[in-house]
Scaffold this motif. Structure first.
Motif, mmCIF file in Angstrom:
data_model
loop_
_atom_site.group_PDB
_atom_site.id
_atom_site.type_symbol
_atom_site.label_atom_id
_atom_site.label_comp_id
_atom_site.label_asym_id
_atom_site.label_seq_id
_atom_site.Cartn_x
_atom_site.Cartn_y
_atom_site.Cartn_z
ATOM 1 N N UNK A 1 10.383 74.971 36.398
ATOM 2 C CA UNK A 1 10.708 74.722 34.996
ATOM 3 C C UNK A 1 9.946 75.661 34.069
ATOM 4 N N UNK A 2 8.718 76.019 34.447
ATOM 5 C CA UNK A 2 7.917 76.900 33.601
ATOM 6 C C UNK A 2 8.576 78.264 33.422
ATOM 7 N N UNK A 3 9.350 78.706 34.413
ATOM 8 C CA UNK A 3 10.066 79.973 34.285
ATOM 9 C C UNK A 3 11.176 79.867 33.248
ATOM 10 N N UNK A 4 11.810 78.701 33.146
ATOM 11 C CA UNK A 4 12.790 78.472 32.083
ATOM 12 C C UNK A 4 12.095 78.460 30.727
ATOM 13 N N UNK A 5 10.965 77.812 30.640
ATOM 14 C CA UNK A 5 10.234 77.760 29.377
ATOM 15 C C UNK A 5 9.765 79.158 28.956
ATOM 16 N N UNK A 6 9.343 79.969 29.927
ATOM 17 C CA UNK A 6 8.938 81.346 29.617
ATOM 18 C C UNK A 6 10.111 82.135 29.039
ATOM 19 N N UNK A 7 11.282 81.957 29.635
ATOM 20 C CA UNK A 7 12.474 82.659 29.140
ATOM 21 C C UNK A 7 12.824 82.186 27.737
ATOM 22 N N UNK A 8 12.756 80.885 27.516
ATOM 23 C CA UNK A 8 13.079 80.317 26.204
ATOM 24 C C UNK A 8 12.091 80.792 25.143
ATOM 25 N N UNK A 9 10.823 80.883 25.500
ATOM 26 C CA UNK A 9 9.777 81.260 24.544
ATOM 27 C C UNK A 9 9.676 82.765 24.334
ATOM 28 N N UNK A 10 10.445 83.541 25.098
ATOM 29 C CA UNK A 10 10.335 85.001 25.025
ATOM 30 C C UNK A 10 10.967 85.594 23.775
ATOM 31 N N UNK A 11 11.659 84.784 22.997
ATOM 32 C CA UNK A 11 12.267 85.267 21.767
ATOM 33 C C UNK A 11 13.379 86.259 22.015
ATOM 34 N N UNK A 12 13.317 87.410 21.356
ATOM 35 C CA UNK A 12 14.406 88.385 21.474
ATOM 36 C C UNK A 12 14.229 89.324 22.665
ATOM 37 N N UNK A 13 13.263 89.021 23.549
ATOM 38 C CA UNK A 13 13.075 89.844 24.744
ATOM 39 C C UNK A 13 12.988 88.965 25.994
ATOM 40 N N UNK A 14 14.053 88.241 26.299
ATOM 41 C CA UNK A 14 14.040 87.372 27.482
ATOM 42 C C UNK A 14 14.093 88.194 28.765
ATOM 43 N N UNK A 15 13.708 87.616 29.898
ATOM 44 C CA UNK A 15 13.830 88.317 31.181
ATOM 45 C C UNK A 15 15.278 88.734 31.423
ATOM 46 N N UNK A 16 15.457 89.794 32.204
ATOM 47 C CA UNK A 16 16.794 90.367 32.416
ATOM 48 C C UNK A 16 17.796 89.346 32.942
ATOM 49 N N UNK A 17 17.368 88.469 33.823
ATOM 50 C CA UNK A 17 18.295 87.475 34.384
ATOM 51 C C UNK A 17 18.791 86.511 33.319
ATOM 52 N N UNK A 18 17.993 86.302 32.276
ATOM 53 C CA UNK A 18 18.321 85.351 31.213
ATOM 54 C C UNK A 18 18.941 86.001 29.986
ATOM 55 N N UNK A 19 18.918 87.305 29.914
ATOM 56 C CA UNK A 19 19.352 87.997 28.701
ATOM 57 C C UNK A 19 20.773 87.627 28.255
ATOM 58 N N UNK A 20 21.767 87.542 29.175
ATOM 59 C CA UNK A 20 23.114 87.193 28.732
ATOM 60 C C UNK A 20 23.201 85.833 28.047
ATOM 61 N N UNK A 21 22.533 84.825 28.588
ATOM 62 C CA UNK A 21 22.600 83.500 27.988
ATOM 63 C C UNK A 21 22.038 83.513 26.571
ATOM 64 N N UNK A 22 20.895 84.158 26.382
ATOM 65 C CA UNK A 22 20.284 84.156 25.058
ATOM 66 C C UNK A 22 21.008 85.084 24.095
ATOM 67 N N UNK A 23 21.607 86.145 24.610
ATOM 68 C CA UNK A 23 22.363 87.053 23.744
ATOM 69 C C UNK A 23 23.642 86.401 23.230
ATOM 70 N N UNK A 24 24.214 85.483 24.024
ATOM 71 C CA UNK A 24 25.504 84.890 23.683
ATOM 72 C C UNK A 24 25.409 83.411 23.348
ATOM 73 N N UNK A 25 24.212 82.899 23.183
ATOM 74 C CA UNK A 25 23.999 81.457 23.028
ATOM 75 C C UNK A 25 24.724 80.858 21.820
ATOM 76 N N UNK A 26 24.985 81.671 20.803
ATOM 77 C CA UNK A 26 25.647 81.159 19.604
ATOM 78 C C UNK A 26 27.073 81.668 19.460
ATOM 79 N N UNK A 27 27.577 82.339 20.465
ATOM 80 C CA UNK A 27 28.908 82.954 20.355
ATOM 81 C C UNK A 27 30.005 81.905 20.427
#
Length: 224
Positions: A64-90
């Motif tokens: 779970x801490x890896x999910x929290x790290x991705x969530x807390x990374x702001x506009x620079x999430x880990x590569x595996x998570x980048x699509x979800x955060x880039x499109x989260x409001x689409x």
């Protein structure tokens, strides 16, 4: 917020739920994850589900801490998570797409890392007795969660007035949580063997993150 227990993991997820709007892609995935975490917590409390409760509790926290790290990374999430955060409001992306894209990133990329780190902390390895058995026991809980969101998606399809959701329906039906966890185990075994070869370990991990991110991006194909 640093977490060290499964109860604290659930509390952190509740915090994320409270600070994100319901249509948000991170909110959708976090909601599914919270439900599964609560079920794992219940199984751990019972003391009769896993062979090694201490190991599984620690792994749940590390995972779970890896999910929290991705969530807390702001506009620079880990590569595996980048699509979800880039499109989260689409607009034009259905809730199930966000849920599966998050599960794809978390299972196929984060899970192998979490298991390896837990093994190192507990002096174990992927072939230790009971470890794969406990790993597979989680599949039943995840399969139930996946089935629930798929049923919700079918309701959305039934409400649609045309067939423009067909490509998305095909993508969603092609992704399997069981297969994702099987693939994660292979990645885990590979990374475990490479852990003493830092350059190769890093290269494999970077390639894994990119490949997993590409899969999540496909799952987030817009219906508009």
């Amino acid at each position: 917020m640093t977490v060290s227990t499964v109860a604290q993991v659930a509390a952190r997820m509740q915090q994320i739920a409270a600070e994100t709007p319901r249509p948000d892609g991170a909110h959708v995935f976090n909601d599914v994850y919270l439900r599964v975490t609560r079920q794992i917590g219940e199984r751990l409390d019972s003391g009769a589900f896993f062979r090694d409760d201490a190991f599984m509790s620690d792994m749940t926290v590390r995972f779970a801490s890896l999910w929290f790290d991705a969530y807390d990374a702001g506009d620079r999430p880990p590569a595996a998570w980048e699509p979800l955060f880039a499109m989260r409001a689409r607009r034009g992306v259905l809730p199930i797409q966000f849920a599966l894209a998050g599960m794809n990133a978390h299972i196929e990329h984060d899970l192998p890392i979490a298991v390896i780190n837990t093994c190192i902390a507990h002096g174990r390895n992927p072939t230790s007795p009971g470890l794969r058995e406990d790993y597979d026991r989680v599949n039943d809980l995840l399969a139930a969660a996946e089935g629930e969101i798929r049923r919700s998606f079918l309701c959305e399809l039934e409400q649609a007035v045309d067939d423009h959701l067909s490509p998305v329906a095909h993508l969603v039906s092609s992704w399997s949580i069981e297969k994702a966890r099987d693939i994660a185990w292979v990645s885990l075994e590979t990374l475990w063997e490479l852990r003493c070869l830092q350059r190769l370990y890093n290269a494999y991990a970077d390639g894994l993150a990119y490949t997993v991110g590409m899969g999540s991006r496909l799952l987030l194909t817009s219906i508009d």
